[in-house]
Design an enzyme around this catalytic site. Structure first.
Site, mmCIF file in Angstrom:
data_model
loop_
_atom_site.group_PDB
_atom_site.id
_atom_site.type_symbol
_atom_site.label_atom_id
_atom_site.label_comp_id
_atom_site.label_asym_id
_atom_site.label_seq_id
_atom_site.Cartn_x
_atom_site.Cartn_y
_atom_site.Cartn_z
ATOM 1 N N CYS A 129 0.819 -1.226 0.000
ATOM 2 C CA CYS A 129 0.000 0.000 0.000
ATOM 3 C C CYS A 129 0.848 1.269 0.000
ATOM 4 O O CYS A 129 0.577 2.220 -0.748
ATOM 5 C CB CYS A 129 -0.925 -0.008 1.214
ATOM 6 S SG CYS A 129 -0.147 -0.603 2.717
ATOM 7 N N HIS A 241 -3.116 6.263 4.284
ATOM 8 C CA HIS A 241 -1.686 6.351 4.595
ATOM 9 C C HIS A 241 -1.173 7.712 4.104
ATOM 10 O O HIS A 241 -1.536 8.167 3.010
ATOM 11 C CB HIS A 241 -0.895 5.267 3.861
ATOM 12 C CG HIS A 241 -1.048 3.881 4.429
ATOM 13 N ND1 HIS A 241 -1.842 3.565 5.506
ATOM 14 C CD2 HIS A 241 -0.461 2.706 4.045
ATOM 15 C CE1 HIS A 241 -1.752 2.269 5.754
ATOM 16 N NE2 HIS A 241 -0.922 1.718 4.897
HETATM 17 C C1 2RA Z 1 0.388 -2.132 6.481
HETATM 18 N N1 2RA Z 1 1.707 -2.408 4.498
HETATM 19 O O1 2RA Z 1 0.014 -0.958 6.385
HETATM 20 C C2 2RA Z 1 0.736 -2.987 5.302
HETATM 21 C C3 2RA Z 1 -0.465 -3.396 4.512
HETATM 22 N N2 2RA Z 1 -0.109 -3.894 3.220
HETATM 23 O O2 2RA Z 1 0.528 -2.727 7.532
#
Ligand code: 2RA
Length: 347
Positions: A129, A241
């Site tokens: 991600c 994110h």
């Molecule tokens: C997280 N990268 O945010 C991971 C999810 N793919 O923990």
């Protein structure tokens, strides 16, 4: 002419988003199957205004579908993705298991669509991600002025760790005010009212595997010459994110030029004014498709440097949306066999 689609891991955060986005993007679906582990057999999930009952992964005949969106975790992918690919469909795998496999393309359609030519075992990998949103922002800049070095700090929401991560933030937040058990379970330390500079597992060099994924995946999708240093941090945010990014280029590039390039870039929305409606937070990005870029400014500490802020919905561009966009790319390039059995030549 549509496709027979299966979503494996249909009860998870990402699986549910995959169902929603297949509908939202009008992916040509003739048949859809929600697949999950045996313990979730019969659990109901939505696909548009229909309700589907989950079928058991072990019992499902994958030779009856054309494309499989897989988001059931690394252990399931390791055991199942190759087997499913051999049965006929193309598997779009959201785990990290195949991302570095040379016979498996790792694709963000805005960045390296031509990699569809490299499908050799009926698997396409979906990136991590935090990488997906980063490369959507970096690629158009790299095309204009070669990137030499990138410094990234991530602010990753708890939904990246699945439903258990979201539950832990919710329960801990309540527990801290006296309504239950605040002990960390999913995360290594308290996540409510805190930040944790650790995601994944420690590697020998002191970085985490989450951090290593970011440079490995940028190298595979964009350019192995780009130097990256990364710090991944978990923050008490449910969805979205964020990344603070500093980039050093091989030629001068002004803030205005970068803004103009990013404004034209596929998948990017620039929101960048020096006022409080002029930058994006994860709450603003949740539920959206775009990769938002804000706070573009000159890095005064290097010769040709820019700093900026990148935010996206990690369950969407960071996972489910990118997977469905890969399916669209496979469709547009004639790579996918349709339910009629026709498969046109791969570009
Ligand atoms: C997280 N990268 O945010 C991971 C999810 N793919 O923990």
């Amino acid at each position: 002419m549509g496709y027979r689609v299966a979503v494996v891991g249909a009860t998870g955060n990402v699986g549910r988003e995959m169902m929603t986005i297949l509908e939202e993007l009008n992916f040509p679906v003739d048949e859809i199957h929600a697949i999950a582990s045996r313990k979730s057999k019969g659990v109901e999930v939505s696909f548009g205004d229909r309700t589907l009952k989950c079928q058991d992964l072990e019992q499902f005949d994958f030779s009856t579908v054309d494309v499989v969106l897989m988001s059931a975790g690394g252990t399931v992918s390791k055991e199942w993705s190759e087997k499913i690919g051999k049965a006929g469909p193309i598997v779009i795998d959201n785990s990290s298991v195949f991302r570095m496999d040379k016979d498996v393309p790792l694709i963000v359609p805005e960045v390296n669509p031509d990699a569809v030519k490299d499908i050799r075992k009926n698997i396409v990998a979906n990136p991590n991600c935090s990488t997906a949103q980063l490369v959507v922002a970096l690629k158009p800049l790299h095309d204009a002025a070669k990137i030499k070095r990138v410094v990234v700090s991530t602010y990753q929401s708890v939904s990246g760790a699945g439903k258990e991560g979201m539950d832990e933030l919710w329960n801990q937040t309540k527990a801290i005010y006296g309504l239950g058990d605040a002990k960390p379970k999913k995360f290594p330390k308290q996540i409510a009212f805190n930040v944790i500079p650790f995601i994944g597992a420690f590697n020998e060099d002191g970085y985490t595997d989450e951090e290593a994924k970011m440079w490995n995946e940028v190298h595979k999708m964009m350019d192995p010459e780009i130097k990256l240093t990364v710090t991944c941090v978990r923050v008490p945010v449910f969805v979205g994110h964020s990344e603070a990014v500093t980039v050093e280029f091989d030629r001068p590039i002004s803030v205005d030029e970068a803004r103009a390039i990013l404004r034209e870039a596929p998948g990017v929305l620039v929101v960048d004014k020096h006022e409080h409606d002029g930058y994006i937070t994860p709450v603003d990005a949740a539920g959206e498709h775009a990769v938002y870029v804000s706070r573009i400014r000159k890095d005064h500490t290097v010769e040709n440097g820019l700093s900026f802020w990148v935010v996206s919905d990690n369950l969407r561009k960071g996972a489910a949306l990118n997977a469905v966009q890969i399916a669209q790319l496979l469709d547009e390039t004639g790579t996918l066999k349709s339910s009629s059995g026709f498969r046109s030549i791969t570009v």
